[in-house]
Enzyme design. Structure first.
Site, mmCIF file in Angstrom:
data_model
loop_
_atom_site.group_PDB
_atom_site.id
_atom_site.type_symbol
_atom_site.label_atom_id
_atom_site.label_comp_id
_atom_site.label_asym_id
_atom_site.label_seq_id
_atom_site.Cartn_x
_atom_site.Cartn_y
_atom_site.Cartn_z
ATOM 1 N N ASN A 16 7.970 -3.957 -12.562
ATOM 2 C CA ASN A 16 7.041 -4.968 -12.040
ATOM 3 C C ASN A 16 7.154 -4.937 -10.514
ATOM 4 O O ASN A 16 8.147 -5.400 -9.963
ATOM 5 C CB ASN A 16 7.440 -6.344 -12.602
ATOM 6 C CG ASN A 16 6.644 -7.476 -11.977
ATOM 7 O OD1 ASN A 16 5.604 -7.247 -11.348
ATOM 8 N ND2 ASN A 16 7.115 -8.698 -12.135
ATOM 9 N N LYS A 18 5.478 -6.551 -8.368
ATOM 10 C CA LYS A 18 5.121 -7.808 -7.699
ATOM 11 C C LYS A 18 4.167 -7.517 -6.524
ATOM 12 O O LYS A 18 3.345 -6.628 -6.634
ATOM 13 C CB LYS A 18 6.381 -8.553 -7.258
ATOM 14 C CG LYS A 18 7.415 -8.654 -8.377
ATOM 15 C CD LYS A 18 8.506 -9.615 -8.079
ATOM 16 C CE LYS A 18 9.546 -9.524 -9.190
ATOM 17 N NZ LYS A 18 10.481 -10.605 -9.181
ATOM 18 N N HIS A 103 4.750 -14.974 -16.137
ATOM 19 C CA HIS A 103 5.940 -14.661 -15.339
ATOM 20 C C HIS A 103 6.435 -15.948 -14.678
ATOM 21 O O HIS A 103 5.630 -16.785 -14.258
ATOM 22 C CB HIS A 103 5.603 -13.602 -14.285
ATOM 23 C CG HIS A 103 6.831 -13.048 -13.624
ATOM 24 N ND1 HIS A 103 7.492 -13.719 -12.632
ATOM 25 C CD2 HIS A 103 7.528 -11.913 -13.845
ATOM 26 C CE1 HIS A 103 8.557 -13.010 -12.257
ATOM 27 N NE2 HIS A 103 8.595 -11.898 -12.982
ATOM 28 N N GLU A 105 7.489 -16.546 -11.824
ATOM 29 C CA GLU A 105 6.963 -16.783 -10.464
ATOM 30 C C GLU A 105 5.571 -17.408 -10.537
ATOM 31 O O GLU A 105 5.214 -18.240 -9.708
ATOM 32 C CB GLU A 105 6.967 -15.465 -9.669
ATOM 33 C CG GLU A 105 8.390 -15.098 -9.246
ATOM 34 C CD GLU A 105 8.648 -13.618 -9.058
ATOM 35 O OE1 GLU A 105 7.685 -12.831 -8.978
ATOM 36 O OE2 GLU A 105 9.838 -13.254 -8.998
ATOM 37 N N GLU A 175 13.300 -13.495 -19.627
ATOM 38 C CA GLU A 175 13.670 -13.439 -18.222
ATOM 39 C C GLU A 175 14.282 -14.774 -17.802
ATOM 40 O O GLU A 175 13.549 -15.686 -17.366
ATOM 41 C CB GLU A 175 12.430 -13.157 -17.370
ATOM 42 C CG GLU A 175 11.771 -11.833 -17.687
ATOM 43 C CD GLU A 175 11.177 -11.193 -16.438
ATOM 44 O OE1 GLU A 175 11.577 -10.076 -16.122
ATOM 45 O OE2 GLU A 175 10.353 -11.828 -15.772
ATOM 46 N N GLY A 181 15.609 -11.885 -9.523
ATOM 47 C CA GLY A 181 15.685 -11.664 -8.077
ATOM 48 C C GLY A 181 16.933 -12.257 -7.432
ATOM 49 O O GLY A 181 16.997 -12.379 -6.209
ATOM 50 N N SER A 221 17.253 -9.072 -12.616
ATOM 51 C CA SER A 221 18.249 -8.355 -11.804
ATOM 52 C C SER A 221 18.862 -7.142 -12.487
ATOM 53 O O SER A 221 20.027 -6.820 -12.251
ATOM 54 C CB SER A 221 19.360 -9.316 -11.357
ATOM 55 O OG SER A 221 18.823 -10.269 -10.463
HETATM 56 C C1 PEP Z 1 10.872 -9.709 -12.669
HETATM 57 O O1 PEP Z 1 10.321 -10.230 -11.708
HETATM 58 O O2 PEP Z 1 10.247 -9.577 -13.724
HETATM 59 C C2 PEP Z 1 12.257 -9.282 -12.515
HETATM 60 C C3 PEP Z 1 12.922 -9.027 -13.586
HETATM 61 O O3 PEP Z 1 12.725 -9.211 -11.221
HETATM 62 P P1 PEP Z 1 14.173 -8.686 -10.771
HETATM 63 O O4 PEP Z 1 14.494 -7.446 -11.589
HETATM 64 O O5 PEP Z 1 14.029 -8.375 -9.323
HETATM 65 O O6 PEP Z 1 15.153 -9.779 -11.046
#
Ligand code: PEP
Length: 255
Positions: A16, A18, A103, A105, A175, A181, A221
Site C-alpha cells: 500500500n 499510500k 483503511h 487512515e 491492521e 506506521g 509495520s
Molecule cells: C498500512 O497502511 O496498511 C500499513 C500496514 O502500514 P505500515 O506497514 O507502514 O504500518
C-alpha cells in the site's frame, strides 16, 4: 484475476503506497520489482495512488508482470456531482482489479464509519472490483481487553448485508491501529489470535465454508525481518505492507 475466497493456499502480499510516488517513481519501481516477482511464490498486489493507476497498469501489461494493481479508496456512489471523488466504475475502467476499503487512515482522518465503508464495499462488488477490507483495534481497546468486541463490531458493520457469494471478492486485512506506521509489529501469536476471532466472526455471519476460505492478511509495520514469522501462522494468509513496500528492494525481499 480475482482473489479472495478459495485461494488461501498461496500467500497474498499487497503493498500500500499510500500518498507516495509520482508517475516516474512508480514506473522505476516496477523495473526494480520485476526480478523479485519472477521469483515470487506469493500472489502479489500493489495499491497505488489514483494518478499512477493508468501508467502502472499499462507497464504491468507491457512487461507481463504477475501482479494485481488496485486503488486505495473509492466513492460509495456510482457517479454524480461529488467533486474530487473517484468511482468504482472509473477504477475498474482503467484496468485495476481491487480496492482497499476501510483503511484506518480513512476511518480516522476522513471520519469514515462502518456504515459508509459498508456502502463502499457493496458498490465495489457491483463494479466488479475485489476488496481488501481493513479492520483493527485501537491501543485503548487492546489494553481494555476489547479486541474481539472491536473487531466484531467493525466486521459486522462493514460487511452488513453481504451474501456468501460476495465473499469471493473479499479479503480481510487485520491492521491493529497501534501497529500501523509505528514500527511496532504485532507478535505472530498475537496476530494469529486476532485472525482466529475474525474467522470465527465471518463463520457466524456467513457460515464455515466461507470463513474457511476467506483470506485474512496481517498489516502493521511488517518488515522483511518479520514477514516470515507472521506468514508461518496458520490463519495469516498474507500481508498488507505500507512503509516497507515503498522500496522495491524491501518489498521484493518479502515476496
Ligand atoms: C498500512 O497502511 O496498511 C500499513 C500496514 O502500514 P505500515 O506497514 O507502514 O504500518
Amino acid at each position: 484475476m480475482s482473489f479472495g475466497a478459495f485461494k488461501r493456499k498461496s500467500p497474498y502480499i499487497v503493498g500500500n503506497w499510500k500518498m507516495h510516488k509520482n508517475v516516474r517513481e512508480s514506473l522505476v519501481y516496477l523495473d526494480n520489482l520485476a526480478p523479485h516477482l519472477a521469483k515470487s511464490q506469493a500472489e502479489v498486489g500493489l495499491a497505488v495512488p489514483f494518478t499512477a493507476l493508468i501508467p502502472v497498469i499499462q507497464k504491468v501489461k507491457e512487461m507481463n508482470l504477475p501482479i494485481h494493481i488496485g486503488a486505495q479508496n473509492m466513492s460509495d456512489y456510482p457517479e454524480g456531482a461529488f467533486t474530487g471523488e473517484v468511482s468504482g466504475e472509473m477504477i475498474y475502467d482503467v484496468g485495476a482489479t481491487f480496492v482497499i476499503l476501510g483503511h484506518s487512515e480513512r476511518r480516522h482522518f476522513f471520519k469514515e464509519d462502518d456504515a459508509y465503508v459498508n456502502r463502499k464495499v457493496k458498490r465495489a462488488i457491483k463494479e466488479n472490483l475485489d476488496v481488501i477490507l481493513c479492520v483493527g483495534e485501537t491501543l485503548e481497546a487492546r489494553s481494555e481487553n476489547k479486541v474481539k468486541v472491536s473487531l466484531e463490531e467493525e466486521l459486522k458493520g462493514s460487511l452488513e448485508g453481504l451474501l456468501e457469494d460476495h465473499f469471493q471478492r473479499i479479503c480481510i486485512a487485520y491492521e491493529p491501529i497501534w501497529a500501523i506506521g509505528t514500527g511496532r509489529v504485532a507478535k505472530p501469536e498475537e496476530a494469529e489470535q486476532a485472525h482466529i476471532y475474525i474467522r470465527d466472526t465471518i463463520k457466524a455471519m456467513v457460515g464455515p465454508e466461507v470463513s474457511e476460505h476467506t483470506r485474512i492478511l496481517y498489516g502493521g509495520s511488517v518488515k522483511p525481518e518479520t514477514a516470515a514469522g507472521l506468514l508461518a501462522q496458520p490463519n495469516i494468509d498474507g500481508l498488507l505492507v505500507g512503509g516497507a513496500s515503498l522500496s522495491a528492494q524491501s518489498f521484493g525481499s518479502m515476496l
